[in-house]
Scaffold this active site. Sequence first.
Site, mmCIF file in Angstrom:
data_model
loop_
_atom_site.group_PDB
_atom_site.id
_atom_site.type_symbol
_atom_site.label_atom_id
_atom_site.label_comp_id
_atom_site.label_asym_id
_atom_site.label_seq_id
_atom_site.Cartn_x
_atom_site.Cartn_y
_atom_site.Cartn_z
ATOM 1 N N ASP A 119 0.849 -1.188 0.000
ATOM 2 C CA ASP A 119 0.000 0.000 0.000
ATOM 3 C C ASP A 119 0.886 1.241 0.000
ATOM 4 O OD1 ASP A 119 -2.428 -1.192 -0.006
ATOM 5 O OD2 ASP A 119 -2.710 -1.153 2.157
ATOM 6 N N ASP B 62 -4.824 -2.874 4.738
ATOM 7 C CA ASP B 62 -5.369 -2.378 6.008
ATOM 8 C C ASP B 62 -6.892 -2.379 6.046
ATOM 9 O OD1 ASP B 62 -5.843 -0.342 4.248
ATOM 10 O OD2 ASP B 62 -4.511 1.110 5.200
ATOM 11 N N ASP C 134 -9.403 -5.587 1.692
ATOM 12 C CA ASP C 134 -8.086 -6.173 1.401
ATOM 13 C C ASP C 134 -7.998 -7.622 1.870
ATOM 14 O OD1 ASP C 134 -6.898 -3.953 0.214
ATOM 15 O OD2 ASP C 134 -6.397 -3.065 2.152
#
Length: 1143
Positions: free
Chosen positions: A544, A851, A855
């Site tokens: 990310d 997070d 996901d």
Amino acid sequence: MKISPVAGELGYASQRQRSCYVLDVGFYGFEKTETPLGLSLDVGAEGKKQVAVAPLKRRCNLLPTAVADMTNGNDAVVHQDLESAAANDAGWGSDPDFSDPFDIGNTKNASHESLRRWREAALVLNASRRFRYTLDLKKDEEQERRRRMIRAHAQVIRAALLFKLAGQRAIVLGTTATPRTPNGDYGIGLEQLVSMTRDHNAKGLSDMLKTNQETGIAGDDNEVLQRKTAFGSNTYPVKKGRSFLNFLWEAWQDLTLIILIIAAVASLVLGIKTEGLEEGWYDGGSITFAVLLVIFVTATSDYRQSLQFQNLNEEKRNIQVEVIRGGRREKISIYEIVVGDVIPLKIGDQIPADGILISGHSLAIDESSMTGESKIVHKDQKSPFLMSGCKVADGAGSMLVTGVGINTEWGLLMASISEDTGEETPLQVRLNGVATFIGIVGLSVALSVLVILLARFFTGNSRDPDGSVQFVRGQTSIGEAVDGVIHIVTVAVTIVVVAVPEGLPLAVTLTLAYSMKKMMADKALVRRLSACETMGSATTICSDKTGTLTLNQMTVVEAYVGRKKMDPPEDVSQLHATISSLLDEGLAQNTAGSVFLNKDGGVEVSGSPTEKAILQWGVKLGMKFDVVKSESIILHVCPFNSAKKRAGVAVRGRTGSKVHVHWKGAAEIILASCSQYIDVNGSLQSLDEDKDFLKDAIDNMAAKSLRCVAIAYRAYEADEVPTDEEQLAEWTLPEDDLVLLAIVGIKDPCRPGVKDAVKLCTDAGVKVRMVTGDNIQTAKAIALECGILSPGDETNEPYVIEGKTFRELPEKEREQIAQKIAVMGRSSPTDKLLLVQTLRRLGDVVAVTGDGTNDAPALHEADIGLSMGIQGTEVAKESSDIIILDDNFASVVKVVRWGRSVYANIQKFIQFQLTVNVAALVINVVASITSGDVPLNSVQLLWVNLIMDTLGALALATEPPTDHLMHRTPVGRREPLVTNIMWRNLLIQAFYQVAVLLVLNFCGKSILGLNNDQTEHANMVKNTVIFNAFVLCQIFNEFNARKPEEKYVFEGVTKNPLFIGIVGSTFILQIIIINFLGKFTTTVRLDIKLWIICLVIGIISWPLAVVGKFIPVPKTPLAKVFIRPYQRCIASRNARRNARNSN
């Protein structure tokens, strides 16, 4: 023990109806108990799956049918076997007809069948110890049955209570509920609270619990203690870890040690009988003592590992939860939640206790963890009850806690299955294969030695140390003959103890326990053991951007209102009152964050980093958060999620009939939905001519690595808004014809050191890819800043690509460009999952950071799922293998180092152990064939085994990671454990040790100048020198094993005090054994000259290792050469078997 109801749609019984039903539930581990629901629960101990409801005072035809429906469901548990995915990894020894039970590429979600297969194939001497840290398949299946039973049990209680509730409401019965019984300072007792009815609204309960729905409880220590006393704490009974005595008992279960003890007892009896108590107990006593020492040291090592795992498991359970206390949002441990707490809920949260909904918008709950059904349940004031352990799938809201700990179904479920059943790792399975192979060789050698020694003994070719023949037919007594046979059997069994490396697979858990403890200090919490070692094989990391590569400290640094760029962005004087009022309303109402005064009286903002940045900007513009919120009523909320990339809210003023629909989200998406904008003068303008200007402004901000967020609204007539509550819940907020209010650019600086961390990964052969939901231009700018892209790199497709573009590609084309992708912008969770699946299919070992709730599929699918400890939702954390506690990419790189360290440490230990195995076996076999005796007796071999097994593992498996590990390519999942370099090193050392010790065995008397001594004494001295030299060779070789590839083996040795301590202790104990314990070990004291000879023999292993490292090794693994004939043999056998079966 109380068994609480599912806290939804349930009623509580009156005292008059308390014996209305008896519920017999066959359920493992609980006895008959009575609930506060008027139900007697008879829980049997046989685990039989039967549930029956027997009405005592009324006939009930409904419940048996309901029970049958709920208990006769499909019990099949679907296991996904990921071995097929791992099979794409280019295996060096693959054969379509050959199935290696020890070749499990990834144990994550492996089927029970594949796990059971390798257990059955392993050669094991002590199953309870060997399989201690593997998944207990029987217990796992039993726990799944328990889960289903508790769920069925809950459904039965719900059905029974719904029936009773209907009866209570029937006017003809005239029954009334029992008045609430006060509990201390509170207006409701524990039993009534646990079994509350749907008639209790949140307002009534909060008054009884003395809770303010807006500000929560005061939260001081006295009040929290008082609530815990009245309603219980949010904990459940956890089974205590096993005591040291349990580990002693398990270490004792080794078959070979049991045989040795029996032999030692027999030797003790015969010794005392023939030689008297004073001299006769030494042989048997010394073996007994040596075995007990092995058991004690093994148990101590295992017990220490167990304590480390217990501490880590406690860390995993200690979830941090946000609560509202005293009007402030604060994070506390889940164990500190009390009845009466107000808890805000958002997507991805785990509900930490039973409760009732205070307010919510589009709140959807995943109750599969409790009901077993993967059905999303929508919650509102008609269905307000929330169950502990469930997950928030969508929407937002707040809840009032009404039940905690064992008074919740989740607490009961966790209390019944709380014991950790363990798990195995791929390396552990492979090492069991290595141990099995070595064990078979060792057993063959031991059997050969046994046969040879027995043959020599009974044919009169074996002699005592004084030179006399041990067995003479017709002259040797039965006792002496039995004593001689026992001695031979003891030697053979001891060879098995040394040859079968029981500690080899357990060395994995030792190094993993050590690594996990150290990784906590490096801000990484390991949830799955296997992830620790798999990370060492990672070839790519899909990371990310926000919070991982950046600091997650967001601030608004640029703002556009219409065509005007505000400078500075918080200068409210540049705004017209109209736009200022609309911005205040949009920012205050369309947010999941909050603005409040902290304890010091200062303004504090809570929420996600993006929310906080925008709210802080609003506060600087003069927004009065509480005042603005009080001026309008929220009608409907469309919460933000990563798929829509926007959030909306419909509000109505308290005085007027006008409704405003506010939107906030990704700038280019919101802008595309706008047709007008308000300029700084408050005038409404068309966007037709200015849309290109604003798109350029967004691109310019994105190029500066700013996150661009647009704020817009739309006026709506009140009579067009649905008035019915159900219709309002289904209402879709209008998303078109919006009026643009502002576009803001939010700066989130790169983390210090992230560029170095990315470079370290690149040098280590690990490709870092950025996968983000941000604008493609913002992603590209951050990637350049972080070093994922270099200034000279190609920045067009396919290297930099949008998620939508990647998603729409045909599968073949996706596979062609997947490995080229460095940056994926505007990606959805589906795009991330698609990328992970494609890379894994292409043979990559993929690590993924995530997070958000969405996901979870990618984290689950990846070889290693890494969730964020600060910003990560509970759903993401539960789907992950490792939690990065500080959300920092540098911590991810540290996990890679530790993963490689685990693999490297195991290889060091294998090299060391195999050297000892080869040397000890060859010496004893050659000596037994040629001379009829072995130079290393049982006690000496047990001491060598202790050095090699437990102490060697402690010393070498706890080596800290070095920078050298990050200067080599990732280890393939199917690369041989014993590399050609290791074969070279161990064969050189083993050949040297065997050669020197055999020379001493056959020519030792003349070399050591013992020809003139008595035969018995000379033999004793010679054998003592052999034993001493052999042990010292192992001590010095431990240093060589530290650095299999490097010439300087002492680098960093002082940084591992455990290694120094073990080596030093071994050396001191060896001196004590030789000088003071000769009676036990059958050795004699050595003078200084002989000690120097032994030391020189040991020290030579150091320069020999340096010289050996100049010898080149072939690139083709030797294991590949040797395994092919074995594979062909097994494959042909399988083919013949299949042919016979088909006929």
